[in-house]
Design an enzyme around this catalytic site. Structure first.
Site, PDB file in Angstrom:
ATOM      1  N   THR A 129       0.822  -1.204   0.000  1.00 44.58           N
ATOM      2  CA  THR A 129       0.000   0.000   0.000  1.00 44.58           C
ATOM      3  C   THR A 129       0.862   1.263   0.000  1.00 44.58           C
ATOM      4  O   THR A 129       2.004   1.240   0.480  1.00 44.58           O
ATOM      5  CB  THR A 129      -0.897  -0.004   1.265  1.00 44.58           C
ATOM      6  OG1 THR A 129      -1.444   1.281   1.452  1.00 44.58           O
ATOM      7  CG2 THR A 129      -0.115  -0.370   2.523  1.00 44.58           C
ATOM      8  N   ASP A 130       0.281   2.361  -0.472  1.00 45.63           N
ATOM      9  CA  ASP A 130       0.984   3.655  -0.395  1.00 45.63           C
ATOM     10  C   ASP A 130       1.063   4.158   1.052  1.00 45.63           C
ATOM     11  O   ASP A 130       1.807   5.079   1.357  1.00 45.63           O
ATOM     12  CB  ASP A 130       0.299   4.701  -1.292  1.00 45.63           C
ATOM     13  CG  ASP A 130      -1.170   4.944  -0.963  1.00 45.63           C
ATOM     14  OD1 ASP A 130      -1.715   4.304  -0.037  1.00 45.63           O
ATOM     15  OD2 ASP A 130      -1.794   5.795  -1.646  1.00 45.63           O
ATOM     16  N   GLU A 131       0.262   3.532   1.952  1.00 48.56           N
ATOM     17  CA  GLU A 131       0.212   4.024   3.336  1.00 48.56           C
ATOM     18  C   GLU A 131       1.537   3.805   4.072  1.00 48.56           C
ATOM     19  O   GLU A 131       1.779   4.421   5.103  1.00 48.56           O
ATOM     20  CB  GLU A 131      -0.958   3.370   4.083  1.00 48.56           C
ATOM     21  CG  GLU A 131      -2.257   3.649   3.363  1.00 48.56           C
ATOM     22  CD  GLU A 131      -3.518   3.306   4.148  1.00 48.56           C
ATOM     23  OE1 GLU A 131      -3.459   3.259   5.379  1.00 48.56           O
ATOM     24  OE2 GLU A 131      -4.551   3.099   3.498  1.00 48.56           O
ATOM     25  N   TYR A 181      -1.886  -0.687  10.929  1.00 52.13           N
ATOM     26  CA  TYR A 181      -2.022  -1.328   9.613  1.00 52.13           C
ATOM     27  C   TYR A 181      -0.813  -1.008   8.734  1.00 52.13           C
ATOM     28  O   TYR A 181      -0.143  -1.910   8.220  1.00 52.13           O
ATOM     29  CB  TYR A 181      -3.311  -0.858   8.915  1.00 52.13           C
ATOM     30  CG  TYR A 181      -3.334  -1.172   7.432  1.00 52.13           C
ATOM     31  CD1 TYR A 181      -3.374  -2.486   6.971  1.00 52.13           C
ATOM     32  CD2 TYR A 181      -3.297  -0.150   6.471  1.00 52.13           C
ATOM     33  CE1 TYR A 181      -3.375  -2.784   5.613  1.00 52.13           C
ATOM     34  CE2 TYR A 181      -3.303  -0.432   5.114  1.00 52.13           C
ATOM     35  CZ  TYR A 181      -3.335  -1.753   4.678  1.00 52.13           C
ATOM     36  OH  TYR A 181      -3.323  -2.036   3.329  1.00 52.13           O
ATOM     37  N   LYS A 225       2.184  -3.449   7.239  1.00 52.74           N
ATOM     38  CA  LYS A 225       2.447  -3.624   5.805  1.00 52.74           C
ATOM     39  C   LYS A 225       3.894  -3.218   5.490  1.00 52.74           C
ATOM     40  O   LYS A 225       4.569  -3.854   4.678  1.00 52.74           O
ATOM     41  CB  LYS A 225       1.477  -2.785   4.959  1.00 52.74           C
ATOM     42  CG  LYS A 225       0.037  -3.268   4.973  1.00 52.74           C
ATOM     43  CD  LYS A 225      -0.177  -4.660   4.405  1.00 52.74           C
ATOM     44  CE  LYS A 225      -0.017  -4.737   2.903  1.00 52.74           C
ATOM     45  NZ  LYS A 225      -0.399  -6.079   2.378  1.00 52.74           N
TER      46      LYS A 225
END
Ligand code: NAD
Ligand code: TYD
Length: 337
Positions: free
Chosen positions: A123-125, A150, A154
């Site tokens: 993810t970009d997060e 989260y 990741k």
């Protein structure tokens, strides 16, 4: 190819399984999925009797099972994860277990079984948060700065995947994509939650001032990107994948949904902000465009209309999901609604 897809009963995984079986008539897929609250075999009804597809119910944290299903596999496409930020704030432990430990178990089995490609969906997060009113974007060189349980889990999994390439030579690729939307998305995420709440006659909760920005990627564009990376991407590399929206706020997204459904702004309700809420994500996807020729195909507004129509036409699909466990979660997350 003989693929192992993990988390194939979830939102993006199911779209990917359908996409791949349709596009590659010689390939086989094993879908390993634990069927958590987010896994739904209804998404895969149209392929359940397809001889090239096999479903295995199980946990990626189970090394024995993972080793068994990895036999004869040449390509792993790893989607399985706990994926919702708000749930990671309420109870982070399963995020650590599935996203970090589970990924490690898959990497070990992939190495042992000499798979030819391990593609990890991220993810970009992991990159943290951008400032509003600033044109900078995340790209493949952006340093990691995750800020929720989260995104931290990741990020840890991305580091492990890369470590298995550098240390053991496992042929990996990673994609870091932005917020997906489209059919089969569990109605806890913003777009399906907004659509289904309105269709049920409930208001749409907006966190904080609603000015947070996300980069919206249509799930089928994402599947095409993964396809290109698996087939033509360079081993050891990361690719950022994003959409066509330009700094659109959550409030603007919800207003578009209200407009499509002919509702006014009285259907919005501002609620307490999410703790540590990332202000903005934006993706520079020029690497995958220049190296692999990928680009998102259609305009956001059109795809949003298509998505709203899908939820209108598939009421039973989401009504079932909004019962039992979901009701409990909704009460805890949206206390005063
Ligand atoms: P999802 O929550 O809809 O589905 C996750 C799937 O994984 C479910 O089918 C679930 O049953 C399965 N699963 C969970 N724990 C498991 C375990 N221990 N063993 C086996 N299966 C397990 O998620 P999604 O939105 O489809 O996301 C897929 C991947 O894409 C995730 O890795 C996520 O981090 C990443 N991602 C998602 C988005 C997005 O907008 N949805 C954006 C960026 C990255
Ligand atoms: P979400 O779909 O949870 O994805 P992520 O947190 O991974 O980006 O949320 C998207 C944006 O919408 C995020 O800024 C939080 C916001 N949001 C709301 O305002 N209300 C809601 O009920 C939800 C679920 C999200």
């Amino acid at each position: 190819m003989n693929l192992l897809v993990t988390g194939g009963a979830g939102f993006i995984g199911a779209n990917f399984v359908l996409y791949w079986l349709n596009k590659y008539p010689k390939d086989t897929i094993i879908n390993l999925d634990e069927l958590t609250y987010a896994g739904n075999l209804e998404n895969l009804k149209t392929v359940e009797t397809n001889p090239r597809y096999k479903f295995v119910k199980g946990d990626i944290c189970n090394p024995k099972l993972v080793n068994q299903v990895m036999e004869g596999i040449d390509t792993v496409c790893h989607f399985a994860a706990e994926s919702h930020v708000d749930r990671s704030i309420l109870s982070p432990s399963t995020f650590i277990e599935t996203n970090i430990v589970g990924t490690h178990i898959l990497l070990e089995a992939a190495l042992k079984n000499k798979v030819k490609r391990f593609h990890h969906i991220s993810t970009d997060e992991v990159f943290g948060s951008l400032e509003l009113n600033n044109s900078s974007k995340f790209d493949e060189r952006t340093p990691y700065n995750p800020r929720s349980p989260y995104s931290a889990s990741k990020a840890a999994s991305d580091h492990l995947v890369r470590a298995y390439w550098f240390t053991y030579g496992l042929p990996i690729t990673i994609s870091n994509c932005s917020n997906n939307f489209g059919r089969f998305q569990f109605p806890e995420k913003l777009i399906p939650l907004a659509i289904t709440n309105i269709l049920e006659g409930k208001k749409v909760p907006v966190y904080g001032d609603g000015l947070h920005v996300r980069d919206w990627l249509f799930v089928e564009d994402h599947c095409r990107a993964i396809d290109l990376i698996i087939r033509d991407g360079k081993v050891g590399e990361t690719y950022c994948v994003g959409g066509l929206t330009k700094d659109i706020s959550n409030l603007e997204v919800i207003k578009k949904i209200l407009k499509i459904l002919n509702k006014d702004e009285s259907w919005l309700v501002f609620v307490k902000d999410r703790p540590g809420h990332d202000r903005k994500y934006s993706i520079d996807w020029s690497k995958i465009k220049n190296e692999l020729g990928w680009h998102p195909e259609e305009d956001f507004d059109l795809l949003l209309e298509k998505t709203v129509s899908w939820y209108k036409d598939n009421r039973n699909w989401w009504l079932r999901l909004k019962k039992a466990e979901y009701e409990k979660y909704y009460k805890e997350q949206y206390k005063n609604l």
